[in-house]
Design an enzyme around this catalytic site. Structure first.
Site, PDB file in Angstrom:
ATOM      1  N   TYR A 152    -104.087  29.068   1.859  1.00 49.48           N
ATOM      2  CA  TYR A 152    -104.451  27.663   1.633  1.00 49.48           C
ATOM      3  C   TYR A 152    -104.188  27.241   0.184  1.00 49.48           C
ATOM      4  CZ  TYR A 152    -106.916  27.806   6.144  1.00 49.48           C
ATOM      5  OH  TYR A 152    -107.227  27.937   7.475  1.00 49.48           O
ATOM      6  N   LYS A 188    -104.954  41.808   8.867  1.00 51.22           N
ATOM      7  CA  LYS A 188    -103.787  41.964   9.741  1.00 51.22           C
ATOM      8  C   LYS A 188    -102.878  42.978   9.050  1.00 51.22           C
ATOM      9  CE  LYS A 188    -101.404  40.613  13.360  1.00 51.22           C
ATOM     10  NZ  LYS A 188    -101.803  40.942  14.732  1.00 51.22           N
ATOM     11  N   ASP A 219    -106.660  39.630  15.380  1.00 51.33           N
ATOM     12  CA  ASP A 219    -106.535  39.265  16.800  1.00 51.33           C
ATOM     13  C   ASP A 219    -107.591  39.991  17.627  1.00 51.33           C
ATOM     14  OD1 ASP A 219    -105.104  41.441  15.882  1.00 51.33           O
ATOM     15  OD2 ASP A 219    -103.476  41.263  17.327  1.00 51.33           O
ATOM     16  N   ASP A 236    -111.828  31.075   8.095  1.00 51.36           N
ATOM     17  CA  ASP A 236    -111.950  29.688   8.551  1.00 51.36           C
ATOM     18  C   ASP A 236    -112.033  29.676  10.079  1.00 51.36           C
ATOM     19  OD1 ASP A 236    -111.863  26.959   8.710  1.00 51.36           O
ATOM     20  OD2 ASP A 236    -109.769  26.751   8.087  1.00 51.36           O
ATOM     21  N   ASP A 264    -115.734  29.566  12.610  1.00 51.77           N
ATOM     22  CA  ASP A 264    -115.911  28.506  13.612  1.00 51.77           C
ATOM     23  C   ASP A 264    -116.105  29.108  14.998  1.00 51.77           C
ATOM     24  OD1 ASP A 264    -115.904  26.309  12.025  1.00 51.77           O
ATOM     25  OD2 ASP A 264    -114.084  25.406  12.860  1.00 51.77           O
TER      26      ASP A 264
END
Ligand code: NAD
Length: 352
Positions: free
Chosen positions: A142, A187, A219, A243, A247
């Site tokens: 980001y 990852k 994942d 992020d 959520d």
């Protein structure tokens, strides 16, 4: 002891819910002999209306000179047509970066009485759910270099060792305050930043031999959160993965009005806010659920002021109010007591 708290009530339901949290803090301060001193300051749409910009310098300074910040929510349709650089949401990004808040804490917790709200309710979650997602907040993709080429686009993910270490260390500390289990999500089968992340986790874990650590690919983590969420205590991960996973974890609880969050930097300073937005559809109607903000205030006591008994008192008061059937409209089910924002705040205060 005296604590200075900057209040950013914000827009929509912000003022309604922050007012209830302030009264809960005042009651707690009275009970435990602490002086919570509040300074109101503007950000978001309210600041645009007053000063023409979402985050005035004065607001940043008020926050910086306080011990912690309690924020409602910002934004609403009134400011939707403003150009993107001056939109209310810019205030949040600005506060995070100007206040140096690099760690984001998002608890996801199911109250047994509200387990019907959980979208996975038809699948047993026998051990309940009480997860803390620790997300790196100021690095990664980001914030990396991005751009367009003639026929494409790129975003860059980069992390320094120091950026990883400071948030991972915080996560270990939080795990130590809880059930001493830490899942680090990355990852590492694909990304070099993730391989560095894993190395740093291994290094920092030497200082926390009492905390059990496990590495998980993102994942798999997304899948495990749905398949067996009770296995998690603390999850630490980089910005974008955090992020998404925070959520996902909070949505498993099914109660957006019940969850608080914290953003912290070096030392004990932090900014505390509910995970939901400004809910303009219900603003000023005395129906918003104030619990997410009240629990954000209790996180402030726990993480910024190290007032554990006081934070417990607020969290137990919320549990008692839920247990005794008080419900705002968003969590109401037949046979429980439907109350408004103010009455919910009052009920919670009565248990402190
Ligand atoms: P939202 O979270 O404000 O609302 C989503 C839904 O949940 C709405 O139906 C709302 O009524 C309900 N809801 C939210 N909080 C509630 C509460 N405490 N009690 C009862 N019901 C509640 O998300 P949205 O509708 O996508 O966004 C509305 C505005 O909020 C937008 O301007 C958005 O940019 C802003 N926003 C701000 C923040 C923030 O300040 N941190 C976060 C998200 C969205």
């Amino acid at each position: 002891m005296k604590y200075n708290i900057a209040l950013v009530k914000g827009d929509g339901i912000g003022p309604d819910i922050v007012s209830e949290a302030v009264k809960v803090l005042e009651k707690t301060g009275g009970k435990f002999s602490h002086d919570f001193v509040f300074t109101e300051t503007l950000a978001g749409g309210a600041a645009i209306d007053e000063f023409g910009i979402p985050l005035p310098e004065d607001t940043v300074n008020t926050c910086l000179s306080s011990d912690a910040v309690l924020l409602g929510a910002v934004g609403g349709p009134r400011w939707d047509n403003i150009e993107s650089a001056r939109r209310p949401e810019k205030a949040l990004l600005g506060l995070r970066s100007k206040l140096g808040l690099f760690t984001n804490l998002r608890p996801a917790l199911i109250y047994p009485e509200l387990s019907d709200a959980c979208p996975l309710k038809n699948r047993a979650i026998p051990n309940g759910l009480d997860i803390l997602v620790v997300r790196e907040l100021t690095g990664g993709i980001y914030f990396g270099k991005r751009g367009r080429t003639e026929d494409g686009a790129y975003d860059t993910m980069s992390y320094s060792k120091a950026e990883i270490e400071r948030v991972v260390r915080k996560a270990f500390e939080f795990a130590r305050m809880r059930r001493r289990r830490l899942h680090s999500v990355d990852k590492a089968n694909v990304l070099e930043t993730s391989r560095l992340w894993r190395e740093v986790v291994a290094e920092v874990s030497k200082d926390f031999p009492d905390v059990e650590v496990e590495n998980l690919y993102v994942d798999n983590a997304a899948m495990q959160l749905v398949v067996n969420p009770s296995q998690f205590d603390v999850i630490v991960t980089e910005n974008m993965f955090g992020d998404i996973l925070s959520d996902e974890a909070s949505m498993i609880t099914g109660s957006i009005g019940m969850l608080g969050s914290a953003s912290m930097g070096i030392g004990s300073f932090g900014m505390y806010e509910p995970i939901h937005g400004s809910a303009p559809d219900i603003a000023g109607k005395d129906i918003a659920n104030p619990i997410a903000t009240i629990l954000s205030a209790s996180m402030m006591l726990r993480y910024s002021f190290d007032l554990q008994k006081e934070a417990d008192a607020i969290e137990n008061a919320v549990k008692s109010a839920i247990h005794d059937g008080y419900r705002t409209k968003d969590i109401y089910t037949e046979g429980t007591k439907l109350v408004g924002t103010k009455a919910m705040g009052e009920a919670i205060r009565s248990y402190i």
